[in-house]
Write a protein that holds these residues in place. Structure first.
Motif, PDB file in Angstrom:
ATOM      1  N   CYS A   1      45.646  35.396  41.108  1.00 36.09           N
ATOM      2  CA  CYS A   1      44.516  35.181  40.850  1.00 36.09           C
ATOM      3  C   CYS A   1      44.540  35.641  39.158  1.00 36.09           C
ATOM      4  O   CYS A   1      44.977  36.798  39.181  1.00 36.09           O
ATOM      5  CB  CYS A   1      43.796  35.374  41.224  1.00 36.09           C
ATOM      6  SG  CYS A   1      42.088  35.179  41.034  1.00 36.09           S
ATOM      7  N   ILE A   2      44.326  34.927  38.108  1.00 38.10           N
ATOM      8  CA  ILE A   2      44.167  35.895  36.737  1.00 38.10           C
ATOM      9  C   ILE A   2      42.718  35.791  36.148  1.00 38.10           C
ATOM     10  O   ILE A   2      41.651  34.924  36.342  1.00 38.10           O
ATOM     11  CB  ILE A   2      44.881  35.099  35.933  1.00 38.10           C
ATOM     12  CG1 ILE A   2      46.393  35.393  36.366  1.00 38.10           C
ATOM     13  CG2 ILE A   2      45.191  35.265  34.481  1.00 38.10           C
ATOM     14  CD1 ILE A   2      47.470  33.815  35.533  1.00 38.10           C
ATOM     15  N   LEU A   3      42.206  37.084  35.697  1.00 33.38           N
ATOM     16  CA  LEU A   3      41.630  37.362  35.106  1.00 33.38           C
ATOM     17  C   LEU A   3      41.488  37.251  33.580  1.00 33.38           C
ATOM     18  O   LEU A   3      41.503  38.319  33.659  1.00 33.38           O
ATOM     19  CB  LEU A   3      40.055  38.021  35.919  1.00 33.38           C
ATOM     20  CG  LEU A   3      39.928  38.450  37.552  1.00 33.38           C
ATOM     21  CD1 LEU A   3      39.524  38.964  38.036  1.00 33.38           C
ATOM     22  CD2 LEU A   3      38.911  36.910  37.746  1.00 33.38           C
ATOM     23  N   ARG A   4      41.065  36.136  32.980  1.00 33.71           N
ATOM     24  CA  ARG A   4      41.645  36.426  31.241  1.00 33.71           C
ATOM     25  C   ARG A   4      41.074  37.044  30.856  1.00 33.71           C
ATOM     26  O   ARG A   4      39.343  35.936  30.751  1.00 33.71           O
ATOM     27  CB  ARG A   4      41.852  35.420  31.564  1.00 33.71           C
ATOM     28  CG  ARG A   4      42.566  35.326  29.046  1.00 33.71           C
ATOM     29  CD  ARG A   4      43.601  33.910  29.748  1.00 33.71           C
ATOM     30  NE  ARG A   4      44.272  34.055  28.961  1.00 33.71           N
ATOM     31  CZ  ARG A   4      45.245  33.176  27.327  1.00 33.71           C
ATOM     32  NH1 ARG A   4      44.234  32.134  28.073  1.00 33.71           N
ATOM     33  NH2 ARG A   4      45.516  33.674  26.797  1.00 33.71           N
ATOM     34  N   VAL A   5      40.765  37.702  29.581  1.00 31.53           N
ATOM     35  CA  VAL A   5      39.926  38.235  29.570  1.00 31.53           C
ATOM     36  C   VAL A   5      39.923  37.741  27.388  1.00 31.53           C
ATOM     37  O   VAL A   5      41.415  38.248  26.788  1.00 31.53           O
ATOM     38  CB  VAL A   5      39.356  39.568  29.090  1.00 31.53           C
ATOM     39  CG1 VAL A   5      38.972  39.989  30.789  1.00 31.53           C
ATOM     40  CG2 VAL A   5      40.471  40.888  29.328  1.00 31.53           C
TER      41      VAL A   5
ATOM     42  N   PHE B   1      35.330  45.976  31.475  1.00 34.02           N
ATOM     43  CA  PHE B   1      34.096  46.747  32.074  1.00 34.02           C
ATOM     44  C   PHE B   1      33.661  45.545  32.752  1.00 34.02           C
ATOM     45  O   PHE B   1      33.018  45.183  33.616  1.00 34.02           O
ATOM     46  CB  PHE B   1      33.478  47.629  31.571  1.00 34.02           C
ATOM     47  CG  PHE B   1      33.897  49.237  31.804  1.00 34.02           C
ATOM     48  CD1 PHE B   1      34.349  50.170  32.390  1.00 34.02           C
ATOM     49  CD2 PHE B   1      34.703  49.515  30.543  1.00 34.02           C
ATOM     50  CE1 PHE B   1      35.087  51.037  32.646  1.00 34.02           C
ATOM     51  CE2 PHE B   1      35.711  50.848  30.673  1.00 34.02           C
ATOM     52  CZ  PHE B   1      35.736  51.636  31.489  1.00 34.02           C
ATOM     53  N   ALA B   2      32.398  44.545  31.895  1.00 34.95           N
ATOM     54  CA  ALA B   2      32.295  43.684  32.431  1.00 34.95           C
ATOM     55  C   ALA B   2      32.518  42.975  34.136  1.00 34.95           C
ATOM     56  O   ALA B   2      31.734  42.154  34.282  1.00 34.95           O
ATOM     57  CB  ALA B   2      31.583  42.781  30.885  1.00 34.95           C
ATOM     58  N   VAL B   3      34.136  42.247  33.467  1.00 36.56           N
ATOM     59  CA  VAL B   3      34.548  42.232  34.661  1.00 36.56           C
ATOM     60  C   VAL B   3      34.987  42.544  35.870  1.00 36.56           C
ATOM     61  O   VAL B   3      34.729  42.289  36.943  1.00 36.56           O
ATOM     62  CB  VAL B   3      36.418  41.343  34.465  1.00 36.56           C
ATOM     63  CG1 VAL B   3      37.213  41.173  35.206  1.00 36.56           C
ATOM     64  CG2 VAL B   3      36.161  40.416  33.411  1.00 36.56           C
ATOM     65  N   ASN B   4      34.889  44.065  35.656  1.00 35.93           N
ATOM     66  CA  ASN B   4      34.481  44.822  36.986  1.00 35.93           C
ATOM     67  C   ASN B   4      33.271  45.146  37.591  1.00 35.93           C
ATOM     68  O   ASN B   4      33.356  44.444  38.958  1.00 35.93           O
ATOM     69  CB  ASN B   4      34.506  46.362  36.653  1.00 35.93           C
ATOM     70  CG  ASN B   4      36.238  46.902  36.352  1.00 35.93           C
ATOM     71  OD1 ASN B   4      36.595  46.101  36.903  1.00 35.93           O
ATOM     72  ND2 ASN B   4      35.982  48.231  36.206  1.00 35.93           N
ATOM     73  N   ASP B   5      32.832  44.956  36.597  1.00 37.62           N
ATOM     74  CA  ASP B   5      30.799  44.228  37.291  1.00 37.62           C
ATOM     75  C   ASP B   5      30.671  43.484  38.022  1.00 37.62           C
ATOM     76  O   ASP B   5      29.776  43.007  38.715  1.00 37.62           O
ATOM     77  CB  ASP B   5      29.765  44.575  36.438  1.00 37.62           C
ATOM     78  CG  ASP B   5      29.300  46.296  36.045  1.00 37.62           C
ATOM     79  OD1 ASP B   5      28.284  45.567  34.794  1.00 37.62           O
ATOM     80  OD2 ASP B   5      29.463  46.717  35.848  1.00 37.62           O
ATOM     81  N   ALA B   6      31.033  41.988  37.239  1.00 38.02           N
ATOM     82  CA  ALA B   6      30.996  41.090  38.338  1.00 38.02           C
ATOM     83  C   ALA B   6      31.968  40.794  39.347  1.00 38.02           C
ATOM     84  O   ALA B   6      31.331  40.064  40.006  1.00 38.02           O
ATOM     85  CB  ALA B   6      31.389  40.150  37.109  1.00 38.02           C
ATOM     86  N   LEU B   7      33.101  40.950  39.369  1.00 35.57           N
ATOM     87  CA  LEU B   7      34.180  41.215  41.127  1.00 35.57           C
ATOM     88  C   LEU B   7      33.196  42.139  41.774  1.00 35.57           C
ATOM     89  O   LEU B   7      33.058  41.713  42.736  1.00 35.57           O
ATOM     90  CB  LEU B   7      35.106  41.665  40.452  1.00 35.57           C
ATOM     91  CG  LEU B   7      36.044  41.305  40.912  1.00 35.57           C
ATOM     92  CD1 LEU B   7      36.236  39.758  41.198  1.00 35.57           C
ATOM     93  CD2 LEU B   7      37.990  42.468  40.784  1.00 35.57           C
ATOM     94  N   LEU B   8      32.206  42.834  41.024  1.00 36.61           N
ATOM     95  CA  LEU B   8      32.389  44.103  42.773  1.00 36.61           C
ATOM     96  C   LEU B   8      30.922  43.175  42.545  1.00 36.61           C
ATOM     97  O   LEU B   8      30.329  43.549  44.199  1.00 36.61           O
ATOM     98  CB  LEU B   8      31.107  45.091  41.552  1.00 36.61           C
ATOM     99  CG  LEU B   8      32.069  46.650  42.048  1.00 36.61           C
ATOM    100  CD1 LEU B   8      32.583  46.695  43.185  1.00 36.61           C
ATOM    101  CD2 LEU B   8      34.297  46.682  41.536  1.00 36.61           C
ATOM    102  N   PHE B   9      29.728  42.933  42.167  1.00 40.28           N
ATOM    103  CA  PHE B   9      28.976  41.986  42.022  1.00 40.28           C
ATOM    104  C   PHE B   9      29.301  40.996  43.045  1.00 40.28           C
ATOM    105  O   PHE B   9      28.615  39.826  44.327  1.00 40.28           O
ATOM    106  CB  PHE B   9      28.089  41.536  41.084  1.00 40.28           C
ATOM    107  CG  PHE B   9      26.437  40.772  41.733  1.00 40.28           C
ATOM    108  CD1 PHE B   9      25.690  41.481  41.776  1.00 40.28           C
ATOM    109  CD2 PHE B   9      26.331  39.188  42.249  1.00 40.28           C
ATOM    110  CE1 PHE B   9      24.176  40.812  42.058  1.00 40.28           C
ATOM    111  CE2 PHE B   9      25.909  38.805  42.378  1.00 40.28           C
ATOM    112  CZ  PHE B   9      24.661  38.884  42.153  1.00 40.28           C
ATOM    113  N   ALA B  10      30.267  40.008  43.175  1.00 37.20           N
ATOM    114  CA  ALA B  10      30.994  38.744  43.585  1.00 37.20           C
ATOM    115  C   ALA B  10      31.567  39.818  45.374  1.00 37.20           C
ATOM    116  O   ALA B  10      31.121  38.452  46.194  1.00 37.20           O
ATOM    117  CB  ALA B  10      31.996  37.790  43.362  1.00 37.20           C
TER     118      ALA B  10
END
Length: 287
Positions: free
Chosen positions: A222-226, A246-255
């Motif tokens: 899985c690739i989360l591309r910024v 950090f936005a990816v962290n937030d979204a991932l924690l929410f998911a």
């Protein structure tokens, strides 16, 4: 959601007289604070407009949207027309312009990180026996942020500022583990070595990167591309800014926290009442 061709603001103006009185308070606040509203959660908008969260969601549905979360996403895409003019230099000179630029940077993640990819990463983390979070240099605060918050959600993690330690953690791991590797450039030698070691251990691999350099991503599950939009004046902050990570962290924690609810909603398996609950949950997440 039905196809609404006009912008959210124009839609509100056209439908304003058809709204109930409580809904009009919310609509009026949106019309008067277009740029601010893009950054507000449903509870914040309710508080600022003097309405309830349920009224906010009902107004959105009255306007033809599925809920506040969907309407706000559309508002973020309309946001270009609400911006205050940039100075001739193109460099933000006010707090409004700076935060608007940051907001644009985060919104750009919609194009590079799909819902499917985000949920796949969340699923891998939830199922992992242990999550090994690795990075080096000025990415370390991102590692600490993600590791601490995943542990707060009951997921077992290892994370260290020393490559020797995260190599050791991976060596002692098993095929039931996941490695979460962060490298904006995609060329960090120690991160690449950690991923290669994890691949030999048959671990699942999640990568956060801006560049699809083969040594780092060739074994990725899985690739989360910024990605930075080059025409955004705030992109000049790169590479020192890690706002997107950090936005990816937030979204991932929410998911991770709401995984089953989100999946059931996307599959249409929940009742309308449950869908409303999901919309409220998503609406509380800041873009």
């Amino acid at each position: 959601m039905e196809n609404i061709e006009i912008s959210v603001v124009d839609n509100i103006r056209q439908m304003y007289e058809e709204l109930f009185s409580a809904e009009k308070k919310v609509a009026k606040y949106i019309l008067e604070n277009k740029q601010e509203v893009v950054m507000l959660s449903v509870s914040e908008l309710a508080h600022k407009s003097g309405a309830s969260e349920a009224t906010v969601v009902r107004m959105c549905k009255h306007l033809g949207y599925d809920g506040y979360f969907q309407m706000r996403l559309l508002m973020s895409r309309d946001a270009g027309q609400y911006k205050s003019p940039q100075p001739a230099t193109g460099i933000p000179v006010s707090s409004q312009q700076i935060f608007a630029g940051d907001s644009e940077r985060i919104q750009g993640l919609f194009e590079s990180v799909s819902t499917e990819t985000l949920l796949k990463a969340a699923d891998l983390l939830i199922k992992a026996e242990t999550i090994h979070i690795v990075s080096v240099g000025n990415n370390i605060p991102i590692v600490w942020d993600l590791g601490f918050r995943l542990e707060r959600n009951g997921l077992k993690c290892t994370y260290s500022i020393l490559p020797e330690q995260f190599f050791n953690h991976i060596s002692l791991g098993s095929c039931n583990d996941v490695i979460f590797a962060i490298s904006r450039s995609g060329s960090s030698t120690q991160v690449i070595r950690a991923v290669e070691l994890a691949h030999k251990k048959r671990m699942k691999i999640i990568i956060v990167t801006g560049e699809l350099n083969k040594p780092l991503v060739e074994h990725a599950d899985c690739i989360l591309r910024v990605l930075e939009k080059k025409d955004n004046p705030m992109s000049c902050m790169r590479p020192d800014s890690h706002l997107l990570e950090f936005a990816v962290n937030d979204a991932l924690l929410f998911a991770v926290k709401n995984y089953h609810m989100i999946v059931d909603n996307l599959n249409g398996e929940e009742s309308s009442e449950a869908v409303n609950d999901v919309d409220l949950l998503l609406s509380k997440y800041k873009l």
